[in-house]
Write an enzyme that holds these catalytic residues in place. Structure first.
Site, PDB file in Angstrom:
ATOM      1  N   THR A  30       0.839  -1.207   0.000  1.00  0.00           N
ATOM      2  CA  THR A  30       0.000   0.000   0.000  1.00  0.00           C
ATOM      3  C   THR A  30       0.871   1.254   0.000  1.00  0.00           C
ATOM      4  OG1 THR A  30      -1.766  -1.178   1.133  1.00  0.00           O
ATOM      5  CG2 THR A  30      -1.810   1.232   1.288  1.00  0.00           C
ATOM      6  N   ASN A  44      -4.861  -9.182  -8.507  1.00  0.00           N
ATOM      7  CA  ASN A  44      -5.049  -9.913  -7.243  1.00  0.00           C
ATOM      8  C   ASN A  44      -6.371 -10.661  -7.160  1.00  0.00           C
ATOM      9  OD1 ASN A  44      -5.608  -6.966  -7.175  1.00  0.00           O
ATOM     10  ND2 ASN A  44      -6.662  -7.480  -5.281  1.00  0.00           N
ATOM     11  N   SER A  87       5.512  -6.453  -1.725  1.00  0.00           N
ATOM     12  CA  SER A  87       5.106  -6.585  -0.326  1.00  0.00           C
ATOM     13  C   SER A  87       5.506  -7.973   0.183  1.00  0.00           C
ATOM     14  CB  SER A  87       3.590  -6.406  -0.254  1.00  0.00           C
ATOM     15  OG  SER A  87       3.138  -6.671   1.050  1.00  0.00           O
ATOM     16  N   HIS A 135       4.640  -9.910   2.724  1.00  0.00           N
ATOM     17  CA  HIS A 135       3.722 -10.935   3.227  1.00  0.00           C
ATOM     18  C   HIS A 135       3.016 -11.701   2.116  1.00  0.00           C
ATOM     19  CE1 HIS A 135      -0.417  -9.016   2.983  1.00  0.00           C
ATOM     20  NE2 HIS A 135       0.330  -7.968   2.764  1.00  0.00           N
ATOM     21  N   CYS A 172      -9.400  -7.037   0.484  1.00  0.00           N
ATOM     22  CA  CYS A 172      -9.810  -5.698   0.884  1.00  0.00           C
ATOM     23  C   CYS A 172     -11.307  -5.489   0.748  1.00  0.00           C
ATOM     24  CB  CYS A 172      -9.073  -4.665   0.065  1.00  0.00           C
ATOM     25  SG  CYS A 172      -7.320  -4.955   0.125  1.00  0.00           S
TER      26      CYS A 172
HETATM   27  N1  PLP Z   1      -1.423  -4.331  -4.481  1.00  0.00           N
HETATM   28  C1  PLP Z   1      -1.945  -5.555  -4.701  1.00  0.00           C
HETATM   29  C2  PLP Z   1      -2.078  -6.047  -6.107  1.00  0.00           C
HETATM   30  C3  PLP Z   1      -2.364  -6.353  -3.631  1.00  0.00           C
HETATM   31  O1  PLP Z   1      -2.889  -7.557  -3.860  1.00  0.00           O
HETATM   32  C4  PLP Z   1      -2.231  -5.832  -2.314  1.00  0.00           C
HETATM   33  C5  PLP Z   1      -2.728  -6.610  -1.160  1.00  0.00           C
HETATM   34  O2  PLP Z   1      -3.689  -7.360  -1.247  1.00  0.00           O
HETATM   35  C6  PLP Z   1      -1.658  -4.560  -2.143  1.00  0.00           C
HETATM   36  C7  PLP Z   1      -1.268  -3.846  -3.241  1.00  0.00           C
HETATM   37  C8  PLP Z   1      -1.463  -3.995  -0.768  1.00  0.00           C
HETATM   38  O3  PLP Z   1      -0.343  -4.608  -0.155  1.00  0.00           O
HETATM   39  P1  PLP Z   1      -0.133  -4.551   1.431  1.00  0.00           P
HETATM   40  O4  PLP Z   1      -1.100  -5.504   2.031  1.00  0.00           O
HETATM   41  O5  PLP Z   1       1.286  -4.997   1.632  1.00  0.00           O
HETATM   42  O6  PLP Z   1      -0.329  -3.158   1.861  1.00  0.00           O
END
Ligand code: PLP
Length: 375
Positions: free
Chosen positions: A73, A151, A199, A201, A323
């Site tokens: 994010t 995602n 990211s 995780h 999300c």
């Molecule tokens: N971008 C994509 C494509 C994602 O799938 C996610 C998380 O689901 C994010 C950004 C956000 O990442 P983070 O959870 O590390 O903030």
């Protein structure tokens, strides 16, 4: 502890045991602030430098091009807002309709203060075609941001082709590679991207840490103001343990990528074959998808109901992205690919990872059959 079948690896992943072990000393004994000049801080400083070099090597970058952040994010916010705020001419950003909200909402925030944004449509498989970008782009475009892989439906984009068009018009190119890094080969030089978000995780590293790759010479404003960390580009005391854990997880995933993705692909094939054998009727969304990311739509069903019924059986899946997992609305991605409502409402995402087994796949397919085709 209750045993779950975890099939939501696009939401987050299990921590790599070696990464966990490697983090412990930095949490317990070597707690020195890496920015301090005394000798107690030398070790964390060195560990961070080594982790940066490992991460850079995994994506074919130079270590100075890796900036640690708190995750995907923040990396996306930085890329979008940082490039807008470094541009007094208010040139346009182009992104796509199927981006993660970290990109979409960052774009909307810049739009509200006068930076124009255009949103590229996707085709029915979730592809952002280079010819579509070609129609939208102009010499007034400052930045193009298109995700490496989606995602919700897993579609992998032609990033090199899109970056080529951006550069031909003098624009920068950013890609949100949060779902891709550690799962498919990523080479920033071959892709020719200027910025790339990742990211930890999502690739068996710890939560709350990530990085933004910024190609040398690219102009983006710092996003976090404060101390002089990350070469004065991202303020805040470094999270040594998380940075080290992220580097070990990425190194392990990168070294074993071919074998892992082959075995995840065979689990994916098993799942689809079994569902067909059981007589379930469904659509699979996306094309050229990430290993193990399976978006399925069951006509006239309800994704939310499926998620909860699977949960009662101890199986973790998702309705779309984590999300908006609790929302009843059809996700922006399914809307963008024009999935008919009677399918979109019955959509689930099963995302397999390296810890899943064949017997888990059989339990998942058996459970879906029990829910969708009760005797
Ligand atoms: N971008 C994509 C494509 C994602 O799938 C996610 C998380 O689901 C994010 C950004 C956000 O990442 P983070 O959870 O590390 O903030």
């Amino acid at each position: 502890m209750k045993q779950y079948i975890y099939a939501d690896n696009a939401a987050t992943t299990q921590l790599d045991p070696q990464a966990f072990e490697a983090m412990i000393p930095w949490l317990r004994d070597e707690y020195g602030n890496a920015s301090q000049p005394y000798s107690f801080s030398r070790k964390p400083k060195k560990a961070i430098a080594e982790a940066r070099a490992v991460i850079a090597e995994c994506i074919n970058a130079d270590p100075e091009e890796i900036y640690f952040t708190s995750g995907g994010t923040e990396s996306d916010n930085w890329a979008i807002k940082g490039s807008a705020f470094s541009d007094s001419g208010h040139h346009a950003t182009i992104t796509s309709q199927i981006e993660h909200h970290a990109v979409l909402h960052s774009c909307e925030a810049t739009e509200r203060i006068g930076y124009p944004v255009a949103y590229l449509p996707a085709d029915e498989e979730g592809r952002i075609l280079p010819e579509t970008l070609d129609r939208y782009i102009s010499d007034r475009t400052r930045l193009v941001s298109v995700m490496t892989a989606n995602n919700e439906i897993g579609t992998i984009q032609d990033i090199a082709g899109l970056a080529d068009i951006a550069h031909a018009h003098g624009a920068m190119f950013h890609t949100d590679a949060v779902q891709a890094v550690g799962h498919i080969p990523i080479d920033v030089k071959a892709l020719d991207v200027d910025m790339l978000s990742a990211s930890a995780h999502k690739f068996n590293g710890p939560r709350g840490i990530g990085f933004l790759y910024i190609r040398k010479g690219i102009k983006v404003c710092p996003f976090m103001d404060g101390g002089g960390q990350e070469n004065k580009n991202r303020a805040g005391t470094e999270n040594t343990a998380a940075i080290v854990g992220m580097s070990i997880a990425l190194m392990n995933n990168t070294q074993n990528m071919r074998n892992t993705s082959d075995s995840i692909r065979s689990l994916e094939n098993l799942l689809i074959t079994k569902l067909i054998e059981e007589g379930l009727v469904f659509r699979r969304n996306g094309a050229n998808t990430l290993p193990g990311l399976i978006s399925l739509s069951f006509q006239n069903s309800n994704g939310e109901m499926l998620l909860h019924r699977m949960d009662l059986k101890g199986i973790c899946i998702s309705t779309g992205s984590a999300c908006n997992g609790s929302s009843d609305e059809i996700s922006h991605v399914l809307q963008a690919i024009h999935l008919p409502d009677e399918y979109a409402k019955g959509t689930i995402r099963i995302s397999l990872g390296k810890h899943n087994t064949e017997s888990e796949i059989l339990k998942i397919t058996e459970s879906l059959k029990q829910i969708l085709m009760p005797k």
